[in-house]
Design an enzyme around this catalytic site. Structure first.
Site, PDB file in Angstrom:
ATOM      1  N   LYS A  90      39.097  37.993  43.446  1.00  0.00           N
ATOM      2  CA  LYS A  90      38.305  36.791  43.812  1.00  0.00           C
ATOM      3  C   LYS A  90      37.935  37.265  45.353  1.00  0.00           C
ATOM      4  CE  LYS A  90      40.452  33.455  40.785  1.00  0.00           C
ATOM      5  NZ  LYS A  90      41.485  34.589  40.097  1.00  0.00           N
TER       6      LYS A  90
HETATM    7  C1  LIG Z   1      41.404  34.409  38.755  1.00  0.00           C
HETATM    8  C2  LIG Z   1      42.008  35.465  37.807  1.00  0.00           C
HETATM    9  C3  LIG Z   1      41.661  36.132  36.693  1.00  0.00           C
HETATM   10  C4  LIG Z   1      40.679  35.191  36.044  1.00  0.00           C
HETATM   11  O1  LIG Z   1      39.274  35.515  36.053  1.00  0.00           O
HETATM   12  P1  LIG Z   1      38.315  34.339  35.538  1.00  0.00           P
HETATM   13  O2  LIG Z   1      37.034  34.570  36.441  1.00  0.00           O
HETATM   14  O3  LIG Z   1      38.750  32.884  36.268  1.00  0.00           O
HETATM   15  O4  LIG Z   1      38.119  34.610  34.206  1.00  0.00           O
HETATM   16  C5  LIG Z   1      42.340  37.277  35.943  1.00  0.00           C
HETATM   17  N1  LIG Z   1      42.999  37.846  36.988  1.00  0.00           N
HETATM   18  C6  LIG Z   1      43.457  37.561  38.094  1.00  0.00           C
HETATM   19  C7  LIG Z   1      44.517  38.225  38.878  1.00  0.00           C
HETATM   20  C8  LIG Z   1      42.696  36.353  38.905  1.00  0.00           C
HETATM   21  O5  LIG Z   1      43.063  36.204  40.032  1.00  0.00           O
END
Ligand SMILES: *Cc1c(COP(=O)(O)O)cnc(C)c1O
Length: 467
Positions: free
Chosen positions: A113
C-alpha cells in the site's frame, strides 16, 4: 483524462476532483472515460527506466493535463519512492523457472500500500496547494491501510489525517506503526469496538453533511482511483522485465478489496499482454466462489492469518463488472443495488464466461496457508508471509503452462511474526528503519464507538490545525 462513475449518475471530473472526492456521489466508483494505450514500441522504450521515471510515464495519461504537469508528476514520483529500502523499489525475485515474486514491501510500512499512498500523499498536497484548500482525511483500519496512510500524510502542509482502529484488535507492529508517528497533523483514535464499528463510524461521518463540510472530509481508501493508478506501474515494470510486450505473462495477486489485481488488469487494458489474472483468497473466498460458479454471496467475515484479506465485499470488483458489462452504467447500478438488497450477485452468463477467460480464483484456509509458507521455504529458500504465500500457492496451482507468472509479494514477513513462527519457527526481524519501533513513545486517544464523541474529537483536531 476525464473520469465518470460506474453508476452513471455523477458529473464527470478531472483527476484532481476524483482524488479529492474518492467515491462518486451516486455511490459508484470513478473510472477513466477511456483507457490510454501504449504501442509496443512505446513499451519497449520504457524498459530499463529507473522505477520513478517509469511510474511517471505510465501514470501520465491518468494524472496530467490539469492541476498536475508531467514535470510535477516526475518530481512527486522521485520523492515518493526515495524512502524505499531497495534501490530497485520493486525488485523481482526469481523463485523457479517460470515463477517470480514481485516484492512490493520495501516501503516505510512494509506493505504494498506504500507504493500508491506515498504518491497519493504528495498528490493531495499538490492539488490542495493549487486550490488553496485543506482536507481532513478520515479512515478506518484493521492494520495495514492506516499505517500506510499515516506515513504518507505525516507532516504534509494541507492534510490532516484521523485514523480509527479497533482498540486492542490490531497486531502490536501494526498499532505501533500508527501510534508512534507523533506529527501535529496525525490523530489516532482507538475505538472501543470492532473494525466494522470503525468502518460504520466513518460511513456515518460521511453521511453527516454539516460535519463533512466543516472538516472538509476526504478519504484515501482503496476505492480512490489514485490508489489504483499508483499500483499499475509495478506490474508494468515486472512485465517489461520478463519480456513484454514481446512475450505474454500472467500475474497472481492475493486479493481483498480487488484493488491490486484491478491495477494489473488496467496494465492489460493499456496494451500489455498480461494473459491471466490469478486471484488468491483466504477462507473469505467470495471471489473464488464467484469465479467457480457465478455465485457471489455474502457471508460473515472469518478472521484468518492473512487479515488484510479478511473482507467479504471487494469494492473494486465493481470497476471490473462495469467494464465487462461493456461500460453499461445502468446495468452496473442495477446489479449493485440487487447485491445490496439480497446479499447475492449473479452476473449474466456471457459476462461471467468472459471474466473467467481472464481470471482464475484460488483459496486457502489457515492450515493450508501455514503449510504453504513451509513449502515455499523448503522449495525456494524464500520467506513469504501469509498473504504472499497464498499468491505464490495460487500461481503454482493455476498458472497456464509456458507463461512466466508474477506473484505479488504484498507484505514483509516481519509484519506477521506470529504466523511465521507457527509455520517455520522463525520470528523475522524488522528492517533497520523500524528497529526502534518498540522503544518509541505512542500517542493515541481512546473513544467509545459513539459518533458524537468521535466527531467532537476530530472537529477539535481539524480546527486546531487549520488556524
Ligand atoms: C491490502 C492487502 C492485500 C489486499 O489487497 P487488495 O488491493 O485489497 O486486494 C493483500 N495483502 C496485503 C499484505 C495487504 O496489505
Amino acid at each position: 483524462m476525464r473520469y465518470g462513475s460506474t453508476r452513471g449518475a455523477a458529473a464527470p471530473r478531472a483527476f484532481d476532483g476524483v482524488l479529492l472526492a474518492g467515491l462518486a456521489e451516486d455511490g459508484g466508483l470513478f473510472v477513466p472515460e477511456s483507457w490510454p494505450v501504449f504501442s509496443p514500441a512505446e513499451w519497449r522504450a520504457m524498459r530499463g527506466l529507473p522505477y520513478a521515471s517509469l511510474a511517471a510515464r505510465v501514470m501520465e495519461p491518468f494524472v496530467c493535463g490539469g492541476a498536475v504537469t508531467f514535470a510535477d508528476l516526475q518530481a512527486m514520483c522521485r520523492a515518493a519512492y526515495r524512502p524505499f529500502d531497495h534501490a530497485a523499489v520493486v525488485p523481482l525475485v526469481q523463485l523457479d523457472h517460470d515463477l517470480f515474486a514481485l516484492e512490493l514491501f520495501h516501503g516505510p510500512t512494509l506493505a504494498f500500500k506504500d507504493l500508491a499512498l506515498q504518491l497519493a500523499g504528495q498528490l493531495f498536497d499538490h492539488v490542495l496547494q493549487a486550490r488553496d484548500e485543506r482536507v481532513t482525511i478520515i479512515g478506518a483500519t484493521s492494520g495495514d491501510t492506516g499505517s500506510a496512510a499515516i506515513e504518507a500524510c505525516r507532516d504534509r502542509a494541507r492534510v490532516d489525517i484521523a485514523i480509527l482502529h479497533p482498540l486492542g484488535r490490531t497486531s502490536e507492529v501494526q498499532r505501533r506503526q500508527m501510534t508512534t508517528v507523533l506529527a501535529q497533523n496525525v490523530l489516532n483514535i482507538a475505538v472501543q469496538g470492532t473494525f466494522d464499528d470503525c468502518q460504520d463510524l466513518v460511513k456515518a461521518m460521511f453521511a453527516d453533511a454539516p460535519f463533512r463540510d466543516e472538516v472538509r472530509m476526504s478519504a484515501v481508501n482503496s476505492i480512490n482511483w489514485a490508489r489504483i493508478a499508483g499500483q499499475i506501474p509495478y506490474f508494468v515494470a515486472a512485465a517489461l522485465a520478463l519480456g513484454a510486450p514481446d512475450r505474454p505473462v500472467a500475474v497472481s495477486v492475493p486479493t481483498g478489496n480487488f484493488g491490486n489485481v484491478l491495477a494489473a488488469w488496467a496494465a492489460r487494458q493499456m496494451g500489455l499482454p498480461i494473459e491471466r489474472f490469478i486471484v488468491g483468497s483466504n477462507s473469505n473466498d467470495i471471489l473464488s466462489r464467484f469465479l467457480a460458479n457465478n455465485d457471489m454471496r455474502m457471508a460473515g467475515v472469518i478472521e484468518t492469518v492473512s487479515p488484510s484479506m479478511d473482507i467479504q465485499v471487494s469494492s473494486n470488483f465493481e470497476r471490473l463488472l462495469f467494464e465487462f458489462l461493456h461500460r453499461d452504467a445502468t446495468a452496473t447500478a442495477q446489479i449493485m443495488a440487487d447485491f445490496r438488497a439480497t446479499g447475492q450477485m449473479a452476473v449474466p452468463e456471457p459476462v461471467w464466461q468472459a471474466v473467467r477467460r481472464e481470471f482464475t480464483g484460488f483459496a486457502l484456509d489457515d492450515d493450508a496457508t501455514l503449510a504453504e509458507i513451509t513449502r515455499i521455504k523448503q522449495d525456494y529458500g524464500y520467506i513469504a508471509e501469509p498473504h504472499t504465500a497464498i499468491g505464490i500457492a495460487a500461481a503454482r496451482a493455476c498458472a497456464p503452462i509456458g507463461l512466466p507468472v508474477i506473484a505479488a509479494a504484498t507484505a514483509h514477513p516481519a509484519k506477521f511474526p506470529d504466523a511465521m513462527e507457527r509455520a517455520i519457527g522463525i520470528r523475522p526481524g524488522l528492517p533497520t528503519r523500524l528497529a526502534h519501533l518498540y522503544d518509541r513513545p505512542e500517542q493515541f486517544h481512546r473513544a467509545p464507538a459513539a459518533l458524537a464523541d468521535i466527531e467532537t474529537m476530530i472537529r477539535r483536531f481539524a480546527n486546531r490545525n487549520s488556524v
